[in-house]
Scaffold this motif. Sequence first.
Motif, short mmCIF file in Angstrom:
data_model
loop_
_atom_site.label_atom_id
_atom_site.label_comp_id
_atom_site.label_asym_id
_atom_site.label_seq_id
_atom_site.Cartn_x
_atom_site.Cartn_y
_atom_site.Cartn_z
N UNK A 156 -1.00 2.99 -15.27
CA UNK A 156 0.42 2.62 -15.36
C UNK A 156 1.03 2.54 -13.97
N UNK A 157 0.70 3.51 -13.11
CA UNK A 157 1.23 3.48 -11.75
C UNK A 157 0.79 2.25 -10.98
N UNK A 158 -0.47 1.84 -11.17
CA UNK A 158 -0.97 0.64 -10.49
C UNK A 158 -0.24 -0.60 -10.97
N UNK A 159 -0.06 -0.73 -12.29
CA UNK A 159 0.61 -1.91 -12.84
C UNK A 159 2.06 -1.96 -12.40
N UNK A 187 0.84 -1.21 0.00
CA UNK A 187 0.00 0.00 0.00
C UNK A 187 0.87 1.25 0.00
N UNK A 188 1.95 1.24 0.79
CA UNK A 188 2.87 2.39 0.82
C UNK A 188 3.52 2.60 -0.54
N UNK A 189 3.90 1.51 -1.21
CA UNK A 189 4.50 1.63 -2.53
C UNK A 189 3.51 2.19 -3.55
N UNK A 190 2.25 1.77 -3.45
CA UNK A 190 1.24 2.29 -4.38
C UNK A 190 0.98 3.78 -4.13
N UNK A 191 0.99 4.20 -2.88
CA UNK A 191 0.84 5.63 -2.58
C UNK A 191 1.98 6.42 -3.19
N UNK A 192 3.19 5.85 -3.11
CA UNK A 192 4.34 6.54 -3.71
C UNK A 192 4.16 6.70 -5.21
N UNK A 217 -6.22 -2.84 -3.61
CA UNK A 217 -5.50 -1.75 -2.93
C UNK A 217 -5.12 -0.61 -3.86
N UNK A 218 -5.46 -0.70 -5.16
CA UNK A 218 -5.02 0.33 -6.09
C UNK A 218 -5.75 1.64 -5.87
N UNK A 219 -6.69 1.69 -4.94
CA UNK A 219 -7.30 2.96 -4.55
C UNK A 219 -6.23 3.94 -4.07
N UNK A 220 -5.10 3.42 -3.58
CA UNK A 220 -4.03 4.28 -3.09
C UNK A 220 -3.40 5.10 -4.21
N UNK A 221 -3.57 4.75 -5.49
CA UNK A 221 -2.89 5.45 -6.59
C UNK A 221 -3.38 6.90 -6.77
N UNK A 222 -4.69 7.21 -6.98
CA UNK A 222 -5.86 6.32 -6.90
C UNK A 222 -6.32 5.84 -8.27
N UNK A 223 -6.64 4.54 -8.35
CA UNK A 223 -7.25 3.93 -9.52
C UNK A 223 -8.63 3.46 -9.08
N UNK A 224 -9.68 3.93 -9.76
CA UNK A 224 -11.04 3.76 -9.26
C UNK A 224 -11.93 2.94 -10.18
N UNK A 225 -11.33 2.03 -10.95
CA UNK A 225 -12.14 1.23 -11.87
C UNK A 225 -12.11 -0.26 -11.54
#
Length: 318
Positions: free
Chosen positions: A160-163, A121-126, A233-241
């Motif tokens: 891209x950030x989520x992947x 989750x921390x990495x996805x926020x970054x 957990x990709x909401x942390x990016x945020x990716x909302x789909x």
Amino acid sequence: MSTPSRGVQSSGGAGGVELIKAVPVRHPGRWVGAAFILLFVALAIQSLVTNKNFRWDTVGKYLFDVLVLQSIGWTLLLTVSSMVLAIALAICLAFMRQSDNPLFRYVAWFWVWFFRGTPVYTQLVFWGLVAVLFPKIIIGVPFGPEWFSVNTETVITALVGAIVGLGLNESAYLAEIFRAGLKSVDNGQMEAAEALGMRRSKIMWRIILPQAMRVIVPPTGNETIGMLKTTSLVLAIPFTLDLTFVTNTIANRTYLPIPLLIVAAIWYLVITSVLMVGQYYIERHFGKGVDNVMKAPVKEKPPATTDPILKPRGNNLA
């Protein structure tokens, strides 16, 4: 004549030989355990059928909703893309850990240490905030002229950030799985291939890696199923789909969280079941000649023969 042992019955056979009928061992604990399990299953089914708070009509309404089906597609895209990136990186990292070059070994070790040691989750926020840290991606000479630059937001989108975030994190775990698979292959395979004059890279791809796949595939399948659920957990990016966010959004709009949680759970179970079937066939493919060997019988009857020389001798009771 000997006295029959307790728990067995004897009957006369041909030639005065006493035959023994063994009484099967009874297992009352198994019946008690089975009764408790059946009782629990019956209570669970009764609760699912009679409890109106589950709102199965709402579940059926949104199970094939357009937004839900679209979110399943995005979730699968995240899972497949992240795993492809993670597997490619993991193969390179596993080879680097096996390299004779100490720099390669230390870099691979640091990679695994960092990405396994920090929460996903921390990495996805970054990765969601990477445009704040680096507003532009610049290509040029260090401390010199700039050749090309582009805004980070246009390159590293939410998808891209989520992947990238999921793939980099997963690569650290898969690297250790791949390293264990490579170590499971006997060193004699490498020595034999080198004696035939094969290049080391060709030996790895043609000899070592196919044999290591038998050990690599089962945990990699588990990691793929884990990746499917980690996409929530990709909401942390945020990716909302993704599936989790879409069902939560519908639940917040309808004030019915439980039916939408059931919808998400059903689709996750369906996708997981399909992945498990695929994993089974992949394991069977790479396990040919090893996992599918027919087991020998416990007792083998000697071949019947009339040759007095080959005929087995009986006990001399005279």
